[in-house]
Design a protein around this motif. Structure first.
Motif, PDB file in Angstrom:
ATOM      1  N   SER A 212      35.629 -36.278 -36.058  1.00 36.06           N
ATOM      2  CA  SER A 212      34.281 -36.681 -36.468  1.00 36.06           C
ATOM      3  C   SER A 212      33.677 -35.006 -36.519  1.00 36.06           C
ATOM      4  O   SER A 212      32.577 -34.979 -37.313  1.00 36.06           O
ATOM      5  CB  SER A 212      33.691 -37.342 -35.484  1.00 36.06           C
ATOM      6  N   THR A 213      34.051 -34.305 -35.912  1.00 34.34           N
ATOM      7  CA  THR A 213      33.517 -32.809 -35.877  1.00 34.34           C
ATOM      8  C   THR A 213      33.939 -31.840 -36.705  1.00 34.34           C
ATOM      9  O   THR A 213      33.538 -30.798 -36.973  1.00 34.34           O
ATOM     10  CB  THR A 213      33.556 -32.368 -34.416  1.00 34.34           C
ATOM     11  N   GLY A 214      35.172 -32.519 -37.523  1.00 30.02           N
ATOM     12  CA  GLY A 214      35.573 -31.311 -38.389  1.00 30.02           C
ATOM     13  C   GLY A 214      36.656 -30.494 -38.019  1.00 30.02           C
ATOM     14  O   GLY A 214      37.233 -29.505 -38.768  1.00 30.02           O
ATOM     15  N   TYR A 215      36.988 -30.640 -36.841  1.00 27.62           N
ATOM     16  CA  TYR A 215      38.072 -29.734 -36.118  1.00 27.62           C
ATOM     17  C   TYR A 215      39.364 -30.221 -36.574  1.00 27.62           C
ATOM     18  O   TYR A 215      40.213 -29.446 -36.194  1.00 27.62           O
ATOM     19  CB  TYR A 215      37.886 -29.340 -34.563  1.00 27.62           C
ATOM     20  N   LEU A 216      39.507 -31.355 -36.783  1.00 24.92           N
ATOM     21  CA  LEU A 216      40.875 -31.994 -37.057  1.00 24.92           C
ATOM     22  C   LEU A 216      40.811 -32.122 -38.610  1.00 24.92           C
ATOM     23  O   LEU A 216      40.265 -32.888 -39.244  1.00 24.92           O
ATOM     24  CB  LEU A 216      41.112 -33.358 -36.582  1.00 24.92           C
ATOM     25  N   ARG A 217      41.867 -31.422 -39.291  1.00 21.93           N
ATOM     26  CA  ARG A 217      41.857 -31.506 -40.810  1.00 21.93           C
ATOM     27  C   ARG A 217      43.117 -32.217 -41.155  1.00 21.93           C
ATOM     28  O   ARG A 217      44.231 -32.294 -40.276  1.00 21.93           O
ATOM     29  CB  ARG A 217      42.116 -29.966 -41.302  1.00 21.93           C
ATOM     30  N   GLY A 218      42.977 -32.926 -42.424  1.00 21.85           N
ATOM     31  CA  GLY A 218      44.418 -33.562 -42.829  1.00 21.85           C
ATOM     32  C   GLY A 218      44.222 -35.101 -42.258  1.00 21.85           C
ATOM     33  O   GLY A 218      43.369 -35.502 -42.051  1.00 21.85           O
ATOM     34  N   SER A 219      45.447 -35.621 -42.013  1.00 21.46           N
ATOM     35  CA  SER A 219      45.650 -36.948 -41.659  1.00 21.46           C
ATOM     36  C   SER A 219      45.224 -37.059 -40.142  1.00 21.46           C
ATOM     37  O   SER A 219      44.975 -36.067 -39.311  1.00 21.46           O
ATOM     38  CB  SER A 219      46.911 -37.327 -41.751  1.00 21.46           C
ATOM     39  N   PHE A 220      44.764 -38.517 -39.708  1.00 22.76           N
ATOM     40  CA  PHE A 220      44.424 -38.713 -38.567  1.00 22.76           C
ATOM     41  C   PHE A 220      45.723 -38.785 -37.671  1.00 22.76           C
ATOM     42  O   PHE A 220      46.423 -39.816 -37.595  1.00 22.76           O
ATOM     43  CB  PHE A 220      43.607 -40.021 -38.569  1.00 22.76           C
ATOM     44  N   ALA A 221      46.147 -37.931 -36.893  1.00 23.08           N
ATOM     45  CA  ALA A 221      47.121 -37.505 -36.155  1.00 23.08           C
ATOM     46  C   ALA A 221      46.867 -36.887 -34.652  1.00 23.08           C
ATOM     47  O   ALA A 221      45.997 -36.036 -34.778  1.00 23.08           O
ATOM     48  CB  ALA A 221      48.381 -36.914 -36.842  1.00 23.08           C
ATOM     49  N   VAL A 222      47.480 -37.272 -33.427  1.00 21.75           N
ATOM     50  CA  VAL A 222      47.180 -36.757 -32.380  1.00 21.75           C
ATOM     51  C   VAL A 222      47.716 -35.251 -32.227  1.00 21.75           C
ATOM     52  O   VAL A 222      48.964 -34.950 -32.387  1.00 21.75           O
ATOM     53  CB  VAL A 222      47.945 -37.447 -31.220  1.00 21.75           C
TER      54      VAL A 222
END
Length: 337
Positions: A212-222
């Motif tokens: 939600s804060t843009g620190y995770l790019r690409g697919s939703f993965a842990v």
């Protein structure tokens, strides 16, 4: 995407890991109640054994990545991940932690899992209304509230009956020694499954926060560092132990033999491994409580202290609405201040 300064992001992740630690502390009773009640291990040795098995779940997921579906359910299966804000995450964690602390102080074995689910739902509804809820994921979780203890109880009774028949001609000394060894193995399996299912709930929260804060790019993965951090946090929490709840789980519901302890922990581990494979954030507390009741009832129904079991059930019923209300309250406070 919602902008959040890096120091605030780190602080919120620290709060999430604090919840994970509290989860381990609160739910230590789940892992060690049977081995402590039967005096198979000393309490200090039992929590160390359980904590080690909690962390070992990390290596299990490296071999079987599909076991990480619970994190997906928590992160994007309860409320729409696109409406999640840092305030929603904070409200969810605050609601869950508040309820965990209250029940821990009172010695009530409530569900940390459903406290987090309640916090997520409460904060999410306060932010975006009921439209943000993903009813399929929520309904799956609510159904598991009823099914997990019920299946745990039935399976423990069946294991008791089957193993009683298998050992019908064994001497009492041989049976006792065998069940002590089997109980230790099944307890390790249960602690492994407990760490696997419960640590993922915090993983899902941190992952949706990063998304939600843009620190995770690409697919939703842990991310890898999130997974290992959560397993370390829950293991340390388990190592600390929640002794009041251990007493309730291990001795106040029913007295256990090695045979019953083995049956309860084996039943619980089967349910939890299955739930992790299906991606259901099931309550480890509900599961092992149902299994303990089933193992006790298999000998005789009067062996179970039904009044204590009834108080536990009441705590289960109010966990989600109570933590949802507190989660919504804390979300509202973040908007005011």
């Amino acid at each position: 995407m919602h902008e959040l300064a890096l120091p605030l992001l780190i602080g919120l992740i620290a709060v999430a890991l604090a919840f994970d630690f509290l989860n381990g502390l609160h739910d230590a009773a789940n892992s060690i109640a049977t081995v402590v009640a039967t005096r198979l291990l000393k309490p200090v040795h039992a929590v160390a054994f359980a904590a080690l098995c909690n962390f070992a779940a990390y290596f299990l997921t490296i071999t079987f990545p599909s076991l990480h579906k619970v994190a997906d359910t928590i992160g994007q299966g309860l409320i729409d991940k696109d409406i999640v804000t840092p305030a929603v995450v904070f409200g969810a964690l605050a609601g869950a932690m508040f309820w965990n602390v209250v029940t821990w102080l009172k010695g009530i074995p409530s569900s940390s899992s459903h406290a987090l689910v309640g916090g997520m739902i409460g904060a999410g509804v306060a932010h975006a209304g009921f439209d943000g809820i993903k009813w399929i994921g929520l309904n799956k979780t609510l159904i598991a509230i009823v099914l997990s203890p019920t299946l745990g109880m039935i399976l423990a009774m069946l294991i008791m009956l089957l193993t009683s028949w298998l050992f019908r001609r064994a001497t009492s000394r041989f049976a006792e020694t065998s069940f002590r060894n089997l109980h230790l193995l099944s307890s390790g399996a249960y602690s492994l499954s407990h760490g696997l299912n419960d640590a993922q709930k915090t993983m899902g929260v941190i992952t949706v926060l990063l998304y939600s804060t843009g620190y995770l790019r690409g697919s939703f993965a842990v991310p890898h560092w999130v997974a290992i951090s959560c397993y370390v946090a829950i293991a340390l929490g388990t190592l600390t132990g929640g002794w009041k709840i251990i007493e309730t789980m291990g001795s106040r519901i029913t007295k256990l033999s090695q045979h019953q302890g083995f049956s309860a922990s084996l039943s619980g581990s089967i349910i939890l491994f299955s739930a992790s494979w299906l991606g259901i954030p099931v309550s480890t507390t509900h599961t092992i409580t149902g299994a303990i009741i089933g193992a006790g009832t298999a000998r005789r129904a009067s062996a179970v202290r039904w009044g204590v079991a009834g108080n536990v059930v009441i705590a289960w019923i109010i966990t989600i609405p109570a933590s949802a209300a507190v989660g919504a309250l804390f979300y509202t406070l973040t908007r005011l201040f």
